[in-house]
Design an enzyme around this catalytic site. Structure first.
Site, PDB file in Angstrom:
ATOM      1  CD  GLU A 257      -2.861  -0.577   2.623  1.00 40.94           C
ATOM      2  OE1 GLU A 257      -2.979   0.612   3.029  1.00 40.94           O
ATOM      3  OE2 GLU A 257      -3.367  -1.539   3.215  1.00 40.94           O
ATOM      4  CD  GLU A 311     -12.624   2.418  -0.641  1.00 42.59           C
ATOM      5  OE1 GLU A 311     -13.188   1.532   0.023  1.00 42.59           O
ATOM      6  OE2 GLU A 311     -11.377   2.479  -0.776  1.00 42.59           O
ATOM      7  CE  LYS A 314     -10.985   3.417   3.929  1.00 38.53           C
ATOM      8  NZ  LYS A 314      -9.648   3.000   3.470  1.00 38.53           N
ATOM      9  CD  GLU A 320      -8.015   6.649   6.215  1.00 37.27           C
ATOM     10  OE1 GLU A 320      -8.283   5.656   5.510  1.00 37.27           O
ATOM     11  OE2 GLU A 320      -6.872   6.887   6.634  1.00 37.27           O
TER      12      GLU A 320
END
Length: 498
Positions: A257, A311, A314, A320
């Site tokens: 990541e 997203e 999140k 985030e």
């Protein structure tokens, strides 16, 4: 329809895709507006250089969506399941339920046993992590699956020190108790050591360029005589030095990541599209160049950008929610070279006296869905049956494609006035026939040895589905980024017989 002769091998060769660099991506699903898994898999295969995907669970719908795409898929064992997998019977059951039914149609690459387990704990999970990895690997081999590897991603909280890289070391306790036995297993199974290096979390205004792959004076490591011009290299070399101190410098390092958000909370003004483009664009260039790092020259690092989509579920921070490369409608959040270059195709002919209604490229998914609802919920003259399940224009099953069909159907059946294509300023009139001459593309179809009804799959195989043309039972479909038109007219009347 006359038989089509195969066009010249040279022309066919020119249509084959050029070699491209590749990158991986983390595919999270914490959003209530994301496209279907099938659409995602098709998009990644046909429109991007992304050739490997990592997910955070073992969702069977995602696993099935990537079947027969050739895209490598890494799945994740939830942290809470780790203790149970130290039991060989449980591990066999897990493989039988989550891997074996889909293998080898889906190309599993890695199974990540948990995520950042050492960082988040609790101690029960930490103690069972390496034993679970060993037992799960044995279960794969026992099941006859030898092409899927085991690893576990770590935050860089595993490092005691990273600056300068020559001082790099793992935290005491974790180093000998957990990481050394894990590295031993990874070496034995020829698997990679996964780390999550986020320069975003180490950002400071004084070192902005150092974090973002921008020109800067760099940092000098006196012990090695190496100069570091970006923090990514610094962090990876600190991991390498830490591994070397335990005796495992030969184990591959995988970047599981890394990324940069394009938006964030007010206090995080460095979370913006310009910085996100700088970091991920620089990262892409870095990891595909083969330059390596000062202490690991010549290495390419298998890398997974975080993440595929913004997203909206999140949180709690806005950061985030905004790590995505793409919005839910597949448009890029910022411009980096992650899309395949579109092959040149013949120009569409201008047909005298004929007009078509198409969606504007900037029209939002919400607006286009509203157009579908308006046209199909009232008896106002349009063909909506064709986009229903099983209908000739149901595929591709996405809002933009369905909207393109019903908007043009409404326009053609209601007088072809300009106002019939307004749709709250989301439609536009075109004089260019979207039905581009298909003759050269049918050559590809026949060369592949498929019937006309199967030619779309043939084109996809050669990664030409950016614009796929096929004839099936008198049906002519044009697929493109913005429009899909489905005509059930007589092919002879349209002068398309070949």
């Amino acid at each position: 329809m006359k038989e089509v002769s195969i066009f010249t091998p040279l022309f066919f060769f020119l249509l084959l895709p050029a070699a491209v660099v590749s990158i991986g991506v983390n595919y999270g699903t914490l959003g209530d507006n994301l496209p279907s898994h099938t659409e995602v898999a098709h998009f990644l295969k046909t429109r991007t250089i992304i050739d490997r995907v990592k997910i955070f669970d073992v969702n069977p719908d995602i696993i099935k969506a990537f079947a027969n795409t050739g895209i490598l898929l890494t799945v994740t064992v939830p942290n809470g399941d780790i203790p149970s997998l130290t039991n060989p019977r449980n591990a066999i059951r897990w493989v039988n339920a989550n891997i074996k039914p889909f293998h080898p149609a889906t190309k599993f690459h890695y199974i990540c046993v948990g995520t950042e387990v050492l960082h988040w704990g609790p101690q029960n999970l930490v103690d069972n992590l390496v034993p679970a990895m060993r037992v799960l690997h044995a279960a794969l081999v026992r099941s006859g699956i030898t092409d899927v590897k085991i690893s576990s991603p770590h935050s860089l909280g595993i490092l005691m020190e990273s600056n300068p890289p020559s001082n790099g070391s793992f935290r005491p306790g974790w180093d000998v108790g957990n990481l050394a036995p894990m590295l031993q297993l990874l070496r034995k199974t020829k698997s990679g050591f996964m780390v999550n290096p986020y320069t975003y979390f180490g950002y400071s205004p004084a070192y902005a360029n150092f974090c973002l792959f921008k020109p800067n004076a760099g940092l000098f490591d006196k012990a090695t005589g190496k100069r570091y011009t970006n923090q990514f290299d610094q962090l990876l070399d600190a991991v390498y030095v830490s591994m070397k101190k335990l005796g495992y410098p030969d184990v591959e390092i995988i970047v599981a990541e890394t990324g940069w958000p394009s938006g964030g909370d007010p206090q995080n003004s460095h979370a913006n599209p310009v910085n996100a483009a700088a970091y991920n664009g620089g990262l892409l260039k870095k990891v595909t160049s083969g330059v390596g790092t000062p202490l690991m020259p010549g290495r390419k690092f298998e890398t997974y950008i975080f993440s595929l989509f913004n997203e909206n579920l999140k949180g709690p921070s806005l950061d985030e929610k905004n790590f995505g490369l793409f919005r839910p409608d597949f448009t890029q959040v910022y411009d980096i070279p992650i899309l395949l270059k579109k092959p040149a195709l013949p120009s569409a002919p201008v047909v005298q006296g004929k007009k078509w209604c198409v969606p504007k490229p900037e029209a939002t998914i919400a607006a286009l869905q509203s157009n579908i609802d308006y046209v199909c919920s009232s008896n106002i003259g349009a063909d909506c049956r064709s986009i229903q399940t099983g209908g000739p224009c149901f595929e591709p099953n996405n809002v933009r494609a369905h909207a393109a069909f019903v908007m043009n159907s409404f326009y053609q059946m209601n007088g072809r006035n300009d106002y019939n294509c307004d749709f709250a300023h989301t439609g536009v009139i075109t004089f260019t026939d979207p039905r581009i001459d298909i003759k050269p593309h049918v050559g590809v179809v026949q060369a592949c040895g498929y019937s006309y009804c199967e030619s779309l799959r043939c084109l996809e195989r050669y990664e030409l589905a950016l614009d796929a043309y096929f004839i099936c039972t008198g049906q002519f479909i044009v697929m493109s980024s913005f429009t899909v038109f489905c005509y059930l007219e007589d092919m002879e009347n349209e002068n398309l017989s070949l």
